[in-house]
Design a protein around this motif. Structure first.
Motif, PDB file in Angstrom:
ATOM      1  N   PHE B 161       0.819  -1.216   0.000  1.00 36.35           N
ATOM      2  CA  PHE B 161       0.000   0.000   0.000  1.00 36.35           C
ATOM      3  C   PHE B 161       0.850   1.262   0.000  1.00 36.35           C
ATOM      4  O   PHE B 161       0.389   2.328   0.389  1.00 36.35           O
ATOM      5  CB  PHE B 161      -0.931   0.009   1.215  1.00 36.35           C
ATOM      6  N   GLU B 164      -0.594   4.295  -1.880  1.00 37.24           N
ATOM      7  CA  GLU B 164      -1.802   4.803  -1.252  1.00 37.24           C
ATOM      8  C   GLU B 164      -1.476   5.551   0.042  1.00 37.24           C
ATOM      9  O   GLU B 164      -1.988   6.642   0.285  1.00 37.24           O
ATOM     10  CB  GLU B 164      -2.774   3.648  -0.951  1.00 37.24           C
ATOM     11  N   PHE B 165      -0.630   4.932   0.866  1.00 38.34           N
ATOM     12  CA  PHE B 165      -0.275   5.566   2.132  1.00 38.34           C
ATOM     13  C   PHE B 165       0.395   6.908   1.890  1.00 38.34           C
ATOM     14  O   PHE B 165       0.105   7.896   2.550  1.00 38.34           O
ATOM     15  CB  PHE B 165       0.673   4.676   2.945  1.00 38.34           C
ATOM     16  N   TYR B 168      -2.064   9.383   0.896  1.00 47.54           N
ATOM     17  CA  TYR B 168      -2.983   9.695   1.979  1.00 47.54           C
ATOM     18  C   TYR B 168      -2.337  10.596   3.030  1.00 47.54           C
ATOM     19  O   TYR B 168      -2.945  11.572   3.478  1.00 47.54           O
ATOM     20  CB  TYR B 168      -3.505   8.413   2.621  1.00 47.54           C
ATOM     21  N   SER B 172      -4.594  14.064   2.004  1.00 47.33           N
ATOM     22  CA  SER B 172      -5.715  13.137   2.139  1.00 47.33           C
ATOM     23  C   SER B 172      -6.920  13.625   1.320  1.00 47.33           C
ATOM     24  O   SER B 172      -7.686  12.813   0.815  1.00 47.33           O
ATOM     25  CB  SER B 172      -6.086  12.969   3.606  1.00 47.33           C
ATOM     26  N   PHE B 180      -9.829   7.214  -3.620  1.00 45.00           N
ATOM     27  CA  PHE B 180      -9.275   6.237  -2.687  1.00 45.00           C
ATOM     28  C   PHE B 180     -10.111   6.239  -1.418  1.00 45.00           C
ATOM     29  O   PHE B 180     -10.555   7.297  -0.969  1.00 45.00           O
ATOM     30  CB  PHE B 180      -7.830   6.589  -2.329  1.00 45.00           C
ATOM     31  N   LEU B 185      -8.171   3.549   4.497  1.00 45.65           N
ATOM     32  CA  LEU B 185      -6.707   3.642   4.551  1.00 45.65           C
ATOM     33  C   LEU B 185      -6.257   4.092   5.933  1.00 45.65           C
ATOM     34  O   LEU B 185      -5.304   3.549   6.506  1.00 45.65           O
ATOM     35  CB  LEU B 185      -6.207   4.645   3.515  1.00 45.65           C
TER      36      LEU B 185
END
Lengths: 372, 307
Positions: B161, B164-165, B168, B172, B180, B185
């Motif tokens: 991930f 994505e992390f 984020y 965010s 997403f 998350l």
């Protein structure tokens, strides 16, 4: 005075004394500073002990309060470098000071009874054993008087500097412009927090000081927008937590300080769910109502826009509507049903049409939103 | 030198050092995310909140098996995290207040349960508290295996991930607008951080775990502006302080391991804050002085007011 009554009295006084400076910690987003101080005062106690070799010396308390201030100061220094965020500065300073304290204890004070448990956990049940004797008369538990002194100091500070505290809390820049020196008030408040923590941990143990300091103000924060009212409410909630926690402890024969923390949590939970305006229930209800209102308006605008256009059958068809709005069927039905009931729309062979009333309302709302 | 050589061959030392190194590495990696999201004190909160879970696990199973107690700790740590996240989401209470409140209430609940357990006849509850307050020297080989397995899972999840992390934690809102599932998350990341904290409980204890989560990443942050370099450096700092802390505590009489690790990692932080190129305080001061001299020489005798 019976020991039970004394314990309750101590609990109430400590809870009220803790919740007053706690209000400002919560409002200034510095709640975790109380947690930090509750840990580092161990170092103050250890250093005080090395100087005096006496566990009951008042220097221990003084040392603890000073280390509490030093914690705040060090955290600020780190924070002011702008190299790390405020929470990270807190998280660097207090574990370091705490580790040094633990190392000092295990290395040099192993044979002395300086139990980390007794500092960190505390036990209210033993408070009545420590008596205050004046001229041979027993005038109640010592903790009552120390807690009382704490409460008086806190009250005096907050009443004297109420105006300054208020300005510094809500608008530090304005307070600097007005010449209030936010730093002075800040350190005054922190000295108070430090002193309160030291004074309270004897009775309730340092971890639960955090519950007493942060719990009631956080609960009160959900109930009011007025600083004075928030102070009163916090004190009241603190007292209620103290007394109800005591009875919970008696009922199950468990740790008194622990049950007071549990009651703090329970009462917060109740307020969190049911508080008027800011509670979970009312906020969920408000959100769903707003969603409904918004959707109704959206649909009316949509119909108004496409009224008489060539693809009206597509855009305003009862079966195709959901696709256009990304609404599911149930939600579309609900909105349409509401609007039908209010007579803003009517159905004409599966095509939704505005009524005269709906057209004028939609028009009026459009004007309210988009004209100056 | 010879003592160090003998120490390195010592079996207990190897176990404890390996355990501390794994912990340092994991907390370095996941701590970076916590620090960048300005939720670094989550470690402190969750580690306190683990107490009721540990006691409940003991009450329900009667065993003091590490895995059972850790599972209890994990569940109550996760519950606390969920509480904190939903309080912040559904009210105007800020993260720090929610954290302080939930943490102290959970700890209080733990104390209540602990005193309740003490009254149950024949229940051998001794050691529960030590579990929470941590004692690295009691690490066994199977504990280290357990840590290693959890570590591999967590690292794999981080890699999986990563993108994505990264998105984020830095933006965010943008992540949300790209579709997403930001809330999920957030939960996943929090759960992973809680996992590390719970693993660390046994090694360094409840209070020092927050330092393990924060310090390596704060130190690493000073040296770089790139996320992946920061995470790698942070893991390295964590592992190094784990090993050297264990070494210091084995070589010195009566020096507890957890605090020794914390002192070493704190020293790394101080050195980084002072000397890191570009951001460090020393370089900043030197730069400012140079600038002052420059302005002075160009402006004649006039004293240039500091800005």
């Amino acid at each position: 005075m019976s020991p039970q009554f004394e314990i309750q009295l101590i609990a109430v006084i400590v809870a009220v004394a803790c919740s007053l400076p706690g209000v400002f910690l919560v409002l200034r987003k510095m709640s975790m500073m109380s947690d930090s101080i509750t840990h580092t005062i161990l170092l103050g106690i250890v250093l005080g002990f090395f100087l005096t070799h006496d566990l009951s010396s008042p220097f221990l308390i003084a040392g603890a309060a000073l280390i509490g201030l030093a914690t705040v100061w060090l955290t600020e220094i780190l924070n002011r470098t702008k190299l790390l965020s405020e929470d990270a500065s807190i998280g660097i300073v207090f574990p370091l000071l705490f580790s040094i304290a633990i190392i000092l204890i295990t290395k040099y004070a192993g044979s002395v009874h300086l139990d980390t448990d007794s500092v960190l956990l505390g036990e209210l049940a033993f408070a009545p054993f420590n008596r205050m004797v004046v001229f041979g008369y027993d005038i109640g538990a010592k903790a009552i008087y120390s807690a009382m002194a704490l409460l008086v100091v806190n009250l005096a500070f907050i009443i004297t500097f109420f105006k300054e505290l208020k300005v510094v809390t809500f608008d530090p820049v304005l307070s600097a412009v007005l010449g209030f020196t936010p730093a002075l008030i800040h350190y005054g408040l922190m000295a108070l927090v430090s002193l309160t923590t030291v004074g309270a941990f004897e009775a309730v143990g340092s971890v639960l000081v955090v519950a007493f300091m942060i719990g009631p103000p956080t609960t009160a924060y959900l109930l009011t927008d007025n600083l004075k009212r928030m102070l009163f409410l916090s004190a009241l909630i603190g007292a209620v937590n103290g007394i109800s926690g005591f009875y919970l402890a008696v009922l199950f024969d468990v740790s008194i300080a622990g049950s007071m923390a549990v009651m703090t949590g329970l009462i917060f939970l109740i307020v969190f769910v049911t508080a008027p305006n800011r509670g979970l229930l009312s906020s969920l209800r408000r959100r769903s109502r707003q969603k409904l209102e918004f959707s109704k308006k959206t649909l009316l605008f949509h119909l108004y826009n496409h009224e008489g256009s060539e693809n009206e059958a597509q855009e305003a068809g009862i079966h195709t509507l959901g696709v256009h709005f990304h609404w599911d069927t149930a939600f579309t039905d609900k909105i349409v049903r509401y609007l039908l009931k209010e007579k803003y729309i009517m159905l004409d062979k599966d095509i939704i049409k505005l009524t005269e009333q709906g057209r004028s309302i939609s028009n009026a709302e459009y004007n309210a939103l988009f004209s100056d | 030198m010879e003592t160090i050589f003998y120490l390195l061959k010592d079996y207990t030392f190897q176990t404890v050092a390996l355990g501390s190194a794994i912990l340092g590495l994991l907390s370095g990696v996941l701590g970076s995310f916590a620090v960048l999201r300005k939720q670094s004190l989550l470690g402190d909160g969750v580690s306190h909140a683990a107490l009721p879970g540990v006691v409940m696990a003991f009450v329900m199973t009667g065993s003091k098996n590490t895995e059972v107690l850790l599972l209890g700790a994990l569940i109550s740590g996760l519950m606390a995290t969920l509480f904190i996240i939903s309080i912040v989401k559904h009210s105007r209470i800020k993260f720090d207040s929610a954290l302080a409140l939930v943490m102290s209430v959970f700890f209080g609940l733990g104390l209540v349960l602990l005193t309740y357990v003490q009254k149950i006849p024949n229940s051998n509850q001794a050691g529960l508290k030590r579990f929470i307050f941590g004692q690295a020297s009691t690490l066994l080989q199977r504990d280290v295996y357990f840590m290693a397995i959890c570590g591999v899972i967590l690292l794999a999840l981080t890699l999986l991930f990563w993108k994505e992390f990264k998105l984020y934690i830095f933006d965010s809102e943008y992540a949300k607008s790209l579709g997403f599932p930001a809330h999920k998350l957030n939960l996943l990341l929090s759960f992973m951080i809680v996992m590390v904290i719970i693993i660390g409980l046994q090694t360094v204890g409840v209070i020092l775990m927050s330092a393990m989560l924060i310090a390596p990443s704060v130190a690493a942050r000073q040296w770089t502006n790139k996320l992946w370099i920061m995470v790698v450096l942070s893991a390295l700092f964590g592992a190094i302080s784990g090993i050297f802390g264990t070494m210091a505590s084995s070589l010195t009489a009566k020096l507890p391991t957890g605090p020794a690790i914390v002192v070493i990692i704190s020293c790394i932080v101080i050195i980084s804050v002072l000397f890191a190129p570009g951001r460090g305080i020393v370089q900043k001061i030197a730069h400012r002085n140079n600038l002052k001299q420059l302005l002075k020489s160009e402006g004649g005798d006039r004293n240039v007011p500091t800005i």
